[in-house]
Design a protein around this motif. Sequence first.
Motif, PDB file in Angstrom:
ATOM      1  N   UNK A 301       0.731  -1.164   0.299  1.00 26.98           N
ATOM      2  CA  UNK A 301       0.206   0.262  -0.242  1.00 26.98           C
ATOM      3  C   UNK A 301       0.884   1.314  -0.252  1.00 26.98           C
ATOM      4  N   UNK A 302       2.066   1.245   0.640  1.00 21.98           N
ATOM      5  CA  UNK A 302       2.938   2.894   1.081  1.00 21.98           C
ATOM      6  C   UNK A 302       3.440   1.926  -0.657  1.00 21.98           C
ATOM      7  N   UNK A 303       3.595   1.360  -1.099  1.00 23.10           N
ATOM      8  CA  UNK A 303       4.699   2.094  -2.291  1.00 23.10           C
ATOM      9  C   UNK A 303       4.197   1.774  -3.566  1.00 23.10           C
ATOM     10  N   UNK A 304       2.223   1.544  -3.342  1.00 22.78           N
ATOM     11  CA  UNK A 304       1.285   2.136  -4.266  1.00 22.78           C
ATOM     12  C   UNK A 304       1.631   1.420  -5.579  1.00 22.78           C
ATOM     13  N   UNK A 305       1.765  -0.167  -5.342  1.00 22.06           N
ATOM     14  CA  UNK A 305       1.740  -0.891  -5.836  1.00 22.06           C
ATOM     15  C   UNK A 305       0.715  -1.060  -7.550  1.00 22.06           C
ATOM     16  N   UNK A 306      -0.011  -0.817  -6.790  1.00 18.96           N
ATOM     17  CA  UNK A 306      -1.579  -0.559  -7.891  1.00 18.96           C
ATOM     18  C   UNK A 306      -2.325  -0.014  -8.594  1.00 18.96           C
ATOM     19  N   UNK A 307      -1.168   1.244  -8.528  1.00 21.32           N
ATOM     20  CA  UNK A 307      -1.314   2.574  -9.606  1.00 21.32           C
ATOM     21  C   UNK A 307      -1.905   2.614 -10.700  1.00 21.32           C
ATOM     22  N   UNK A 308      -1.244   1.224 -11.656  1.00 19.23           N
ATOM     23  CA  UNK A 308      -1.199   1.601 -13.218  1.00 19.23           C
ATOM     24  C   UNK A 308      -1.990   0.670 -13.250  1.00 19.23           C
ATOM     25  N   UNK A 309      -3.135   0.173 -12.628  1.00 21.59           N
ATOM     26  CA  UNK A 309      -4.267  -0.671 -12.669  1.00 21.59           C
ATOM     27  C   UNK A 309      -5.453  -0.360 -13.237  1.00 21.59           C
ATOM     28  N   UNK A 310      -5.877  -0.577 -14.947  1.00 24.23           N
ATOM     29  CA  UNK A 310      -5.894   0.137 -16.034  1.00 24.23           C
ATOM     30  C   UNK A 310      -7.425   0.656 -15.782  1.00 24.23           C
ATOM     31  N   UNK A 311      -8.530   1.131 -16.001  1.00 22.37           N
ATOM     32  CA  UNK A 311      -9.732   1.196 -15.824  1.00 22.37           C
ATOM     33  C   UNK A 311     -10.492   0.053 -16.877  1.00 22.37           C
ATOM     34  N   UNK A 312     -11.544  -0.033 -16.246  1.00 20.73           N
ATOM     35  CA  UNK A 312     -12.122  -1.762 -17.773  1.00 20.73           C
ATOM     36  C   UNK A 312     -13.634  -1.365 -16.724  1.00 20.73           C
ATOM     37  N   UNK A 313     -14.632  -1.794 -17.174  1.00 19.68           N
ATOM     38  CA  UNK A 313     -15.905  -2.042 -17.287  1.00 19.68           C
ATOM     39  C   UNK A 313     -16.482  -3.200 -16.602  1.00 19.68           C
ATOM     40  N   UNK A 314     -15.232  -4.052 -16.741  1.00 16.58           N
ATOM     41  CA  UNK A 314     -15.410  -5.396 -16.041  1.00 16.58           C
ATOM     42  C   UNK A 314     -15.442  -5.550 -14.331  1.00 16.58           C
ATOM     43  N   UNK A 315     -14.720  -4.194 -13.787  1.00 12.49           N
ATOM     44  CA  UNK A 315     -14.211  -4.319 -12.110  1.00 12.49           C
ATOM     45  C   UNK A 315     -14.532  -2.924 -12.143  1.00 12.49           C
ATOM     46  N   UNK A 316     -14.812  -2.812 -10.723  1.00  9.70           N
ATOM     47  CA  UNK A 316     -14.815  -1.296  -9.901  1.00  9.70           C
ATOM     48  C   UNK A 316     -13.714  -1.378  -8.872  1.00  9.70           C
TER      49      UNK A 316
END
Length: 318
Positions: A301-316
Amino acid sequence: MATKSQKAANRGRPCFVFSCFIFFFSVCVLASINEVRFQSLLRFGNCSIPNDASTTSTSLLSSSNNNEELRILIAILTLPDQYQRRHFVRLVYGTQTQPEGTKIDVKFVFCNLTKEDQKVLVALEIMRYDDIIILNCTENMNKGKTFTFFSSLPEMFNETEHYPPYHYVMKADDDTYVRLNNLAESLKPLPREDLYYGFVIPCRSMDALKGYMSGMGYLVSWDIVEWIRDSDIPKQHLEGPEDKVFGEWMSEGKKGMNRYNAKWSMYNIPDPPTGCTHDLWPNTIAVHLLKNQVKWLKALTYFNVTQNLKQSKLYHIS
């Protein structure tokens, strides 16, 4: 009519002007020379002194690095039955991007399989991920597993396209999170021969020539890997805390004289705080003692490893 004193003054003016010109010209030349020297010293200092770690060896001033792709093997020593831990750590490393100009392979290392279910499940992992090394040894922590690993590598990779197959080999624990880009950037200016890199123990010491590198993750150049295979020194001293024993090999064999102490960019997570820990920070190369999911999530969480998660209609995911 001009007096004698006025005539003398008039005759002296050209000499005075010429002298002033010579003086100011000399000052400008000296200033230019000093500026060049100062800029050269700055460049030399930037090349020879890392920002976040201490080095011990004058040969570090002349790096052997070049335009060739930097190749690094990170070996995570673990156990055959640690399936869930392997899958999680594989996910963590697999979502990190490869640093530019660098090829980093992350592989899991353990000794011979001893159970029938392992022979099926580990085989499936190999078929799917091809990131496992099985050593010809009986599983152990401090009775020669590290020696078996390093001494086996030259034979394993003797048919690769490049030599050396890897410029550096890093042994890491499975509770250590290595940030690949920061690791690669720290290695690029360093020598590719006789290098011994890590977090020096004892933890309060900054002298890389005294003590040894912590088992959280230490790295050596390929020539040292070959020396471990060929030398009698490691073979005669196999038992004991593996990181301490490795450091004793280096000292007795006078190897790894290019030493890089990556403290405090490598450290233990401060939970609980000790003299070997500090808070998470952006320049981290490796953080150790992530013994459970809570500690891993704190670091990720500290290193924000999910910052490059792409936007998609398949999930929110908010």
